[in-house]
Design a protein around this motif. Structure first.
Motif, PDB file in Angstrom:
ATOM      1  N   GLN A  86       0.827  -1.203   0.000  1.00 21.97           N
ATOM      2  CA  GLN A  86       0.000   0.000   0.000  1.00 21.97           C
ATOM      3  C   GLN A  86       0.865   1.258   0.000  1.00 21.97           C
ATOM      4  O   GLN A  86       0.577   2.218  -0.709  1.00 21.97           O
ATOM      5  CB  GLN A  86      -0.931   0.005   1.211  1.00 21.97           C
ATOM      6  CG  GLN A  86      -2.077  -0.975   1.105  1.00 21.97           C
ATOM      7  CD  GLN A  86      -2.907  -1.030   2.373  1.00 21.97           C
ATOM      8  OE1 GLN A  86      -2.520  -0.534   3.423  1.00 21.97           O
ATOM      9  NE2 GLN A  86      -4.074  -1.655   2.281  1.00 21.97           N
ATOM     10  N   MET A  87       1.928   1.235   0.789  1.00 21.90           N
ATOM     11  CA  MET A  87       2.829   2.381   0.836  1.00 21.90           C
ATOM     12  C   MET A  87       3.520   2.580  -0.514  1.00 21.90           C
ATOM     13  O   MET A  87       3.665   3.713  -0.987  1.00 21.90           O
ATOM     14  CB  MET A  87       3.861   2.192   1.950  1.00 21.90           C
ATOM     15  CG  MET A  87       4.662   3.420   2.215  1.00 21.90           C
ATOM     16  SD  MET A  87       3.563   4.769   2.646  1.00 21.90           S
ATOM     17  CE  MET A  87       4.594   5.718   3.669  1.00 21.90           C
ATOM     18  N   ALA A  88       3.921   1.495  -1.136  1.00 20.13           N
ATOM     19  CA  ALA A  88       4.571   1.585  -2.451  1.00 20.13           C
ATOM     20  C   ALA A  88       3.593   2.118  -3.493  1.00 20.13           C
ATOM     21  O   ALA A  88       3.964   2.945  -4.333  1.00 20.13           O
ATOM     22  CB  ALA A  88       5.110   0.219  -2.858  1.00 20.13           C
ATOM     23  N   ASP A  89       2.351   1.663  -3.445  1.00 24.16           N
ATOM     24  CA  ASP A  89       1.340   2.163  -4.389  1.00 24.16           C
ATOM     25  C   ASP A  89       1.098   3.662  -4.184  1.00 24.16           C
ATOM     26  O   ASP A  89       0.955   4.412  -5.148  1.00 24.16           O
ATOM     27  CB  ASP A  89       0.027   1.397  -4.228  1.00 24.16           C
ATOM     28  CG  ASP A  89       0.101  -0.015  -4.781  1.00 24.16           C
ATOM     29  OD1 ASP A  89       1.047  -0.317  -5.550  1.00 24.16           O
ATOM     30  OD2 ASP A  89      -0.787  -0.828  -4.440  1.00 24.16           O
ATOM     31  N   TYR A  90       1.057   4.080  -2.933  1.00 23.76           N
ATOM     32  CA  TYR A  90       0.869   5.501  -2.630  1.00 23.76           C
ATOM     33  C   TYR A  90       2.042   6.319  -3.171  1.00 23.76           C
ATOM     34  O   TYR A  90       1.847   7.364  -3.794  1.00 23.76           O
ATOM     35  CB  TYR A  90       0.729   5.690  -1.117  1.00 23.76           C
ATOM     36  CG  TYR A  90       0.607   7.128  -0.696  1.00 23.76           C
ATOM     37  CD1 TYR A  90      -0.602   7.810  -0.819  1.00 23.76           C
ATOM     38  CD2 TYR A  90       1.696   7.811  -0.182  1.00 23.76           C
ATOM     39  CE1 TYR A  90      -0.712   9.139  -0.438  1.00 23.76           C
ATOM     40  CE2 TYR A  90       1.599   9.140   0.201  1.00 23.76           C
ATOM     41  CZ  TYR A  90       0.390   9.791   0.066  1.00 23.76           C
ATOM     42  OH  TYR A  90       0.290  11.099   0.438  1.00 23.76           O
ATOM     43  N   GLN A  91       3.258   5.833  -2.947  1.00 25.80           N
ATOM     44  CA  GLN A  91       4.447   6.537  -3.434  1.00 25.80           C
ATOM     45  C   GLN A  91       4.463   6.578  -4.962  1.00 25.80           C
ATOM     46  O   GLN A  91       4.816   7.596  -5.564  1.00 25.80           O
ATOM     47  CB  GLN A  91       5.719   5.861  -2.905  1.00 25.80           C
ATOM     48  CG  GLN A  91       6.995   6.579  -3.276  1.00 25.80           C
ATOM     49  CD  GLN A  91       7.102   7.953  -2.664  1.00 25.80           C
ATOM     50  OE1 GLN A  91       6.796   8.143  -1.494  1.00 25.80           O
ATOM     51  NE2 GLN A  91       7.545   8.923  -3.432  1.00 25.80           N
ATOM     52  N   ALA A  92       4.071   5.468  -5.592  1.00 23.16           N
ATOM     53  CA  ALA A  92       4.029   5.427  -7.059  1.00 23.16           C
ATOM     54  C   ALA A  92       3.026   6.448  -7.591  1.00 23.16           C
ATOM     55  O   ALA A  92       3.293   7.140  -8.581  1.00 23.16           O
ATOM     56  CB  ALA A  92       3.662   4.027  -7.529  1.00 23.16           C
ATOM     57  N   LYS A  93       1.890   6.559  -6.929  1.00 23.38           N
ATOM     58  CA  LYS A  93       0.883   7.534  -7.356  1.00 23.38           C
ATOM     59  C   LYS A  93       1.431   8.959  -7.219  1.00 23.38           C
ATOM     60  O   LYS A  93       1.201   9.806  -8.077  1.00 23.38           O
ATOM     61  CB  LYS A  93      -0.387   7.374  -6.519  1.00 23.38           C
ATOM     62  CG  LYS A  93      -1.567   8.164  -7.059  1.00 23.38           C
ATOM     63  CD  LYS A  93      -2.820   7.899  -6.250  1.00 23.38           C
ATOM     64  CE  LYS A  93      -3.468   6.658  -6.786  1.00 23.38           C
ATOM     65  NZ  LYS A  93      -4.804   6.437  -6.232  1.00 23.38           N
ATOM     66  N   ALA A  94       2.198   9.190  -6.163  1.00 24.47           N
ATOM     67  CA  ALA A  94       2.804  10.511  -5.972  1.00 24.47           C
ATOM     68  C   ALA A  94       3.795  10.817  -7.097  1.00 24.47           C
ATOM     69  O   ALA A  94       3.842  11.938  -7.609  1.00 24.47           O
ATOM     70  CB  ALA A  94       3.495  10.594  -4.608  1.00 24.47           C
ATOM     71  N   TYR A  95       4.603   9.813  -7.495  1.00 28.75           N
ATOM     72  CA  TYR A  95       5.536  10.010  -8.610  1.00 28.75           C
ATOM     73  C   TYR A  95       4.785  10.319  -9.904  1.00 28.75           C
ATOM     74  O   TYR A  95       5.201  11.174 -10.686  1.00 28.75           O
ATOM     75  CB  TYR A  95       6.413   8.780  -8.814  1.00 28.75           C
ATOM     76  CG  TYR A  95       7.527   8.624  -7.811  1.00 28.75           C
ATOM     77  CD1 TYR A  95       8.394   9.670  -7.517  1.00 28.75           C
ATOM     78  CD2 TYR A  95       7.740   7.413  -7.164  1.00 28.75           C
ATOM     79  CE1 TYR A  95       9.422   9.526  -6.599  1.00 28.75           C
ATOM     80  CE2 TYR A  95       8.765   7.259  -6.242  1.00 28.75           C
ATOM     81  CZ  TYR A  95       9.596   8.321  -5.969  1.00 28.75           C
ATOM     82  OH  TYR A  95      10.613   8.167  -5.066  1.00 28.75           O
ATOM     83  N   GLU A  96       3.688   9.624 -10.130  1.00 30.32           N
ATOM     84  CA  GLU A  96       2.904   9.875 -11.350  1.00 30.32           C
ATOM     85  C   GLU A  96       2.316  11.281 -11.334  1.00 30.32           C
ATOM     86  O   GLU A  96       2.270  11.955 -12.369  1.00 30.32           O
ATOM     87  CB  GLU A  96       1.810   8.816 -11.480  1.00 30.32           C
ATOM     88  CG  GLU A  96       2.359   7.451 -11.840  1.00 30.32           C
ATOM     89  CD  GLU A  96       1.346   6.332 -11.722  1.00 30.32           C
ATOM     90  OE1 GLU A  96       0.291   6.526 -11.056  1.00 30.32           O
ATOM     91  OE2 GLU A  96       1.614   5.259 -12.280  1.00 30.32           O
ATOM     92  N   GLN A  97       1.861  11.733 -10.164  1.00 31.19           N
ATOM     93  CA  GLN A  97       1.334  13.093 -10.064  1.00 31.19           C
ATOM     94  C   GLN A  97       2.442  14.124 -10.302  1.00 31.19           C
ATOM     95  O   GLN A  97       2.207  15.159 -10.922  1.00 31.19           O
ATOM     96  CB  GLN A  97       0.679  13.304  -8.700  1.00 31.19           C
ATOM     97  CG  GLN A  97      -0.625  12.563  -8.547  1.00 31.19           C
ATOM     98  CD  GLN A  97      -1.189  12.638  -7.134  1.00 31.19           C
ATOM     99  OE1 GLN A  97      -0.523  13.054  -6.198  1.00 31.19           O
ATOM    100  NE2 GLN A  97      -2.443  12.230  -6.995  1.00 31.19           N
ATOM    101  N   GLN A  98       3.654  13.833  -9.817  1.00 27.91           N
ATOM    102  CA  GLN A  98       4.778  14.729 -10.069  1.00 27.91           C
ATOM    103  C   GLN A  98       5.089  14.795 -11.560  1.00 27.91           C
ATOM    104  O   GLN A  98       5.416  15.861 -12.091  1.00 27.91           O
ATOM    105  CB  GLN A  98       6.014  14.279  -9.297  1.00 27.91           C
ATOM    106  CG  GLN A  98       5.949  14.554  -7.821  1.00 27.91           C
ATOM    107  CD  GLN A  98       7.172  14.018  -7.084  1.00 27.91           C
ATOM    108  OE1 GLN A  98       7.940  13.229  -7.605  1.00 27.91           O
ATOM    109  NE2 GLN A  98       7.341  14.450  -5.847  1.00 27.91           N
ATOM    110  N   ALA A  99       5.005  13.637 -12.243  1.00 31.43           N
ATOM    111  CA  ALA A  99       5.255  13.620 -13.692  1.00 31.43           C
ATOM    112  C   ALA A  99       4.212  14.461 -14.420  1.00 31.43           C
ATOM    113  O   ALA A  99       4.543  15.211 -15.347  1.00 31.43           O
ATOM    114  CB  ALA A  99       5.252  12.183 -14.210  1.00 31.43           C
ATOM    115  N   GLN A 100       2.965  14.353 -13.995  1.00 26.72           N
ATOM    116  CA  GLN A 100       1.908  15.143 -14.619  1.00 26.72           C
ATOM    117  C   GLN A 100       2.115  16.637 -14.343  1.00 26.72           C
ATOM    118  O   GLN A 100       1.955  17.474 -15.241  1.00 26.72           O
ATOM    119  CB  GLN A 100       0.545  14.692 -14.092  1.00 26.72           C
ATOM    120  CG  GLN A 100      -0.623  15.354 -14.773  1.00 26.72           C
ATOM    121  CD  GLN A 100      -1.959  14.837 -14.255  1.00 26.72           C
ATOM    122  OE1 GLN A 100      -2.032  14.211 -13.204  1.00 26.72           O
ATOM    123  NE2 GLN A 100      -3.011  15.107 -14.996  1.00 26.72           N
TER     124      GLN A 100
END
Length: 179
Positions: free
Chosen positions: A28-42
């Protein structure tokens, strides 16, 4: 004896459950961090688009000023001034392309980081399954030890530690201190 076995079994169950929950929490923590990276890319893409728009507007103003100065000086817009304007426009486009390229590199880096983080979350779940299995096997092996059977444990507990045994019956003697 049975109570100790039940406590051991309960401890094993808690250990197994804890390992599985830990893996899910890591995922869950990894998924949350991955979502944060994707938002940073956007956000990077939006920022780059804004910067390009600002740069294009600035270059258009500079080109307009150069044409106005050339016209005000009485020089025609053909020949050398045209070549300067074209060269400036080309350089401006190179600058815009450089901005876009840098932004795409940063976006790709963030997207790769998101994928790596998701992968590590999946690996954490897999590791937790193996840890749970290991805890289960280890816990069960502590509960049942084939070298210690219930009958030998009971016989050992009924005999005094200072007894002398001949055959299957204990011999009690004053000289042994067990009378």
């Amino acid at each position: 004896m049975c109570t100790l076995a039940l406590l051991g079994l309960a401890g094993t169950a808690l250990s197994v459950g804890g390992a599985l929950v830990e893996g899910q929490q890591s995922k869950q923590m990894a998924d949350y961090q991955a979502k944060a990276y994707e938002q940073q890319a956007q956000a990077e893409a939006q920022s780059a688009a804004f910067e390009q728009s600002q740069e294009r507007h600035k270059q258009d103003l500079l080109q307009a000023q150069a044409r106005a100065q050339a016209g005000a000086s009485g020089v025609g817009i053909s020949g050398s001034p045209t070549e300067v304007l074209v060269a400036n426009a080309r350089q401006g486009q190179v600058d815009l392309d450089g901005m876009l390229y840098g932004s795409q590199l940063r976006q790709n880096n963030l997207t790769d980081q998101a994928a790596i983080t998701r992968f590590s979350g999946k690996q954490a779940v897999t590791a937790s399954i193996f840890n749970a299995g290991s805890a289960l096997v280890g816990g069960l092996s502590k509960i049942y030890d084939p070298t210690k059977s219930a009958t030998s444990n009971m016989a050992a507990s009924t005999l005094s530690t200072r007894s002398v045994i001949f055959g299957s019956s204990p011999l009690r003697a004053a000289w042994a201190g067990n009378t």
